[in-house]
Design a protein around this motif. Structure first.
Motif, PDB file in Angstrom:
ATOM      1  N   LEU A   7       0.849  -1.200   0.000  1.00  0.00           N
ATOM      2  CA  LEU A   7       0.000   0.000   0.000  1.00  0.00           C
ATOM      3  C   LEU A   7       0.878   1.240   0.000  1.00  0.00           C
ATOM      4  CD1 LEU A   7      -2.783   1.467   0.468  1.00  0.00           C
ATOM      5  CD2 LEU A   7      -2.312   1.248   2.925  1.00  0.00           C
ATOM      6  N   HIS A   8       0.552   2.201  -0.826  1.00  0.00           N
ATOM      7  CA  HIS A   8       1.219   3.511  -0.762  1.00  0.00           C
ATOM      8  C   HIS A   8       0.205   4.570  -0.383  1.00  0.00           C
ATOM      9  CE1 HIS A   8       2.292   7.429  -2.834  1.00  0.00           C
ATOM     10  NE2 HIS A   8       3.067   7.346  -1.770  1.00  0.00           N
ATOM     11  N   VAL A   9       0.555   5.355   0.647  1.00  0.00           N
ATOM     12  CA  VAL A   9      -0.303   6.467   1.071  1.00  0.00           C
ATOM     13  C   VAL A   9       0.559   7.704   1.233  1.00  0.00           C
ATOM     14  CG1 VAL A   9      -1.794   7.363   2.898  1.00  0.00           C
ATOM     15  CG2 VAL A   9      -1.937   4.951   2.254  1.00  0.00           C
ATOM     16  N   ASP A  10       0.107   8.798   0.649  1.00  0.00           N
ATOM     17  CA  ASP A  10       0.798  10.086   0.802  1.00  0.00           C
ATOM     18  C   ASP A  10       0.004  10.949   1.778  1.00  0.00           C
ATOM     19  OD1 ASP A  10       2.785  12.136  -0.036  1.00  0.00           O
ATOM     20  OD2 ASP A  10       0.954  13.172  -0.667  1.00  0.00           O
ATOM     21  N   ILE A  11       0.682  11.481   2.808  1.00  0.00           N
ATOM     22  CA  ILE A  11      -0.036  12.296   3.797  1.00  0.00           C
ATOM     23  C   ILE A  11       0.375  13.765   3.732  1.00  0.00           C
ATOM     24  CG2 ILE A  11      -0.459  10.397   5.382  1.00  0.00           C
ATOM     25  CD1 ILE A  11       1.904  11.413   7.049  1.00  0.00           C
ATOM     26  N   GLY A  12       1.118  14.132   2.686  1.00  0.00           N
ATOM     27  CA  GLY A  12       1.447  15.548   2.519  1.00  0.00           C
ATOM     28  C   GLY A  12       2.885  15.713   2.101  1.00  0.00           C
ATOM     29  N   GLY A  13       3.111  16.513   1.053  1.00  0.00           N
ATOM     30  CA  GLY A  13       4.463  16.710   0.563  1.00  0.00           C
ATOM     31  C   GLY A  13       4.423  17.316  -0.818  1.00  0.00           C
ATOM     32  N   CYS A  14       5.538  17.295  -1.483  1.00  0.00           N
ATOM     33  CA  CYS A  14       5.650  17.970  -2.782  1.00  0.00           C
ATOM     34  C   CYS A  14       5.370  17.048  -3.959  1.00  0.00           C
ATOM     35  CB  CYS A  14       7.037  18.578  -2.921  1.00  0.00           C
ATOM     36  SG  CYS A  14       8.348  17.349  -3.113  1.00  0.00           S
ATOM     37  N   GLU A  15       5.106  15.768  -3.694  1.00  0.00           N
ATOM     38  CA  GLU A  15       4.814  14.734  -4.697  1.00  0.00           C
ATOM     39  C   GLU A  15       6.062  14.149  -5.344  1.00  0.00           C
ATOM     40  OE1 GLU A  15       1.779  13.739  -4.781  1.00  0.00           O
ATOM     41  OE2 GLU A  15       0.983  15.408  -3.618  1.00  0.00           O
ATOM     42  N   GLY A  16       7.241  14.652  -5.029  1.00  0.00           N
ATOM     43  CA  GLY A  16       8.461  14.096  -5.622  1.00  0.00           C
ATOM     44  C   GLY A  16       8.653  12.629  -5.270  1.00  0.00           C
ATOM     45  N   CYS A  17       8.364  12.267  -4.018  1.00  0.00           N
ATOM     46  CA  CYS A  17       8.503  10.864  -3.599  1.00  0.00           C
ATOM     47  C   CYS A  17       7.512   9.979  -4.336  1.00  0.00           C
ATOM     48  CB  CYS A  17       8.315  10.747  -2.097  1.00  0.00           C
ATOM     49  SG  CYS A  17       9.620  11.537  -1.125  1.00  0.00           S
ATOM     50  N   ASN A  18       6.308  10.509  -4.561  1.00  0.00           N
ATOM     51  CA  ASN A  18       5.284   9.724  -5.247  1.00  0.00           C
ATOM     52  C   ASN A  18       5.706   9.422  -6.685  1.00  0.00           C
ATOM     53  OD1 ASN A  18       3.989  10.283  -2.870  1.00  0.00           O
ATOM     54  ND2 ASN A  18       2.698  11.882  -3.731  1.00  0.00           N
ATOM     55  N   VAL A  19       6.286  10.412  -7.333  1.00  0.00           N
ATOM     56  CA  VAL A  19       6.776  10.208  -8.699  1.00  0.00           C
ATOM     57  C   VAL A  19       7.877   9.153  -8.710  1.00  0.00           C
ATOM     58  CG1 VAL A  19       7.988  11.313 -10.628  1.00  0.00           C
ATOM     59  CG2 VAL A  19       6.144  12.538  -9.452  1.00  0.00           C
ATOM     60  N   SER A  20       8.725   9.184  -7.683  1.00  0.00           N
ATOM     61  CA  SER A  20       9.806   8.204  -7.606  1.00  0.00           C
ATOM     62  C   SER A  20       9.253   6.786  -7.480  1.00  0.00           C
ATOM     63  CB  SER A  20      10.711   8.541  -6.408  1.00  0.00           C
ATOM     64  OG  SER A  20      11.846   7.708  -6.396  1.00  0.00           O
ATOM     65  N   ILE A  21       8.192   6.621  -6.677  1.00  0.00           N
ATOM     66  CA  ILE A  21       7.574   5.297  -6.514  1.00  0.00           C
ATOM     67  C   ILE A  21       6.974   4.818  -7.838  1.00  0.00           C
ATOM     68  CG2 ILE A  21       5.672   4.066  -5.393  1.00  0.00           C
ATOM     69  CD1 ILE A  21       6.180   5.850  -2.919  1.00  0.00           C
ATOM     70  N   ILE A  22       6.278   5.713  -8.515  1.00  0.00           N
ATOM     71  CA  ILE A  22       5.668   5.343  -9.798  1.00  0.00           C
ATOM     72  C   ILE A  22       6.747   4.979 -10.816  1.00  0.00           C
ATOM     73  CG2 ILE A  22       4.372   6.264 -11.755  1.00  0.00           C
ATOM     74  CD1 ILE A  22       2.696   7.833  -9.724  1.00  0.00           C
ATOM     75  N   ARG A  23       7.868   5.692 -10.778  1.00  0.00           N
ATOM     76  CA  ARG A  23       8.962   5.379 -11.709  1.00  0.00           C
ATOM     77  C   ARG A  23       9.612   4.037 -11.373  1.00  0.00           C
ATOM     78  NH1 ARG A  23      13.163   9.923 -11.818  1.00  0.00           N
ATOM     79  NH2 ARG A  23      14.064   8.533 -13.371  1.00  0.00           N
ATOM     80  N   ALA A  24       9.580   3.663 -10.092  1.00  0.00           N
ATOM     81  CA  ALA A  24      10.188   2.387  -9.685  1.00  0.00           C
ATOM     82  C   ALA A  24       9.305   1.199 -10.040  1.00  0.00           C
ATOM     83  CB  ALA A  24      10.464   2.406  -8.177  1.00  0.00           C
ATOM     84  N   TYR A  25       8.010   1.430 -10.145  1.00  0.00           N
ATOM     85  CA  TYR A  25       7.041   0.334 -10.235  1.00  0.00           C
ATOM     86  C   TYR A  25       7.231  -0.599 -11.435  1.00  0.00           C
ATOM     87  CZ  TYR A  25       2.587  -2.088  -9.856  1.00  0.00           C
ATOM     88  OH  TYR A  25       1.613  -3.046  -9.742  1.00  0.00           O
ATOM     89  N   PRO A  26       7.563  -0.105 -12.629  1.00  0.00           N
ATOM     90  CA  PRO A  26       7.697  -1.036 -13.765  1.00  0.00           C
ATOM     91  C   PRO A  26       8.664  -2.195 -13.492  1.00  0.00           C
ATOM     92  CG  PRO A  26       7.631   1.211 -14.574  1.00  0.00           C
ATOM     93  CD  PRO A  26       7.697   1.299 -13.074  1.00  0.00           C
ATOM     94  N   LYS A  27       9.704  -1.963 -12.705  1.00  0.00           N
ATOM     95  CA  LYS A  27      10.660  -3.035 -12.413  1.00  0.00           C
ATOM     96  C   LYS A  27      10.290  -3.819 -11.158  1.00  0.00           C
ATOM     97  CE  LYS A  27      14.655  -1.377 -14.927  1.00  0.00           C
ATOM     98  NZ  LYS A  27      16.106  -1.109 -14.913  1.00  0.00           N
ATOM     99  N   LEU A  28       9.174  -3.422 -10.513  1.00  0.00           N
ATOM    100  CA  LEU A  28       8.697  -4.149  -9.328  1.00  0.00           C
ATOM    101  C   LEU A  28       7.400  -4.887  -9.586  1.00  0.00           C
ATOM    102  CD1 LEU A  28       9.320  -1.367  -6.611  1.00  0.00           C
ATOM    103  CD2 LEU A  28      10.649  -3.467  -6.940  1.00  0.00           C
TER     104      LEU A  28
END
Length: 226
Positions: A7-28
């Motif tokens: 599960l991924h949950v964002d509770i506040g931030g600039c969204e940079g971490c979220n983009v990083s997770i989405i970019r990592a996902y194809p290889k996961l």
């Protein structure tokens, strides 16, 4: 091999971490079944999860965010603080509130101020490769490679100031330049192979400390910072 329910949950931030997770996902995608709000309409996909990835710091003025974190802790066997805001508070520590429409939006803390965290992956943001490596080691049970992430889970503050105090001023610095290369704001510069810190540019992400081979070694050997 059965996929991990993540599960991924964002509770506040600039969204940079979220983009990083989405970019990592194809290889996961062959290893994990990722439940991420950007890939569904609403609600949770499962009743419980093997791993929860939390991004963003928690605003202590928002009871709903605090309760949400506690609920996620109950749903997940393992919780990861992903990114420096979730791990150490990061740049969110500079929030002072007063801005519309959220005048009380201040007093951010790392999520380990509210719930127990199993692993922290600092960075502003962490690279997609760091998340891919984490799951590779996690699924193979390689605790030695996960130790730095586990130790970091209990730390509430870390910044370039700590790097100067613990490594540079104590003569442990080897002048490798890892801190300068990892700093997202250019706050650290090597002069005569020794790091100097532009204090006003340090956003307290702690990335320099984690990437420093001497500092990360100190933490992994059992050093504690609270």
């Amino acid at each position: 091999m059965e996929k991990l329910r993540v599960l991924h949950v964002d509770i506040g931030g600039c969204e940079g971490c979220n983009v990083s997770i989405i970019r990592a996902y194809p290889k996961l995608i062959e290893l994990i079944d990722l439940d991420i709000s950007y890939l569904r309409d609403n609600g949770f996909k499962f009743d419980d999860y093997d791993v929860a990835i939390i991004t963003g710091g928690v605003c202590m003025n928002e009871p709903s965010k605090i309760e949400k974190l506690k609920d996620i802790r109950k749903k997940a066997d393992v919780v990861i603080a992903f990114g420096s805001c979730a791990a150490f508070g990061g740049i969110l520590r500079f929030c002072r509130g007063g801005q519309e429409p959220r005048p009380d939006h201040r007093n951010f803390q790392p999520i380990n101020a509210v719930i127990n965290v199993d692993y922290s992956i600092p960075g502003c943001p962490p690279t997609p490769q760091m998340l891919q490596s984490f799951f590779k080691f996690f699924m193979s049970g390689n605790e030695a490679r996960l130790r730095l992430f586990k130790v970091s889970a209990n730390i509430k503050k870390l910044s370039g100031f700590d790097l100067l105090d613990d490594i540079v001023l104590t003569g442990l610095c080897i002048g490798c330049g890892a801190c300068e290369l990892s700093c997202p704001t250019g706050a650290i510069k090597l002069i005569d192979r020794r790091p100097t810190l532009a204090q006003e540019r340090c956003i307290r992400c702690g990335t320099c400390y984690i990437r420093c081979p001497r500092a990360s070694q100190l933490l992994s050997m059992g050093g504690e910072k609270r």
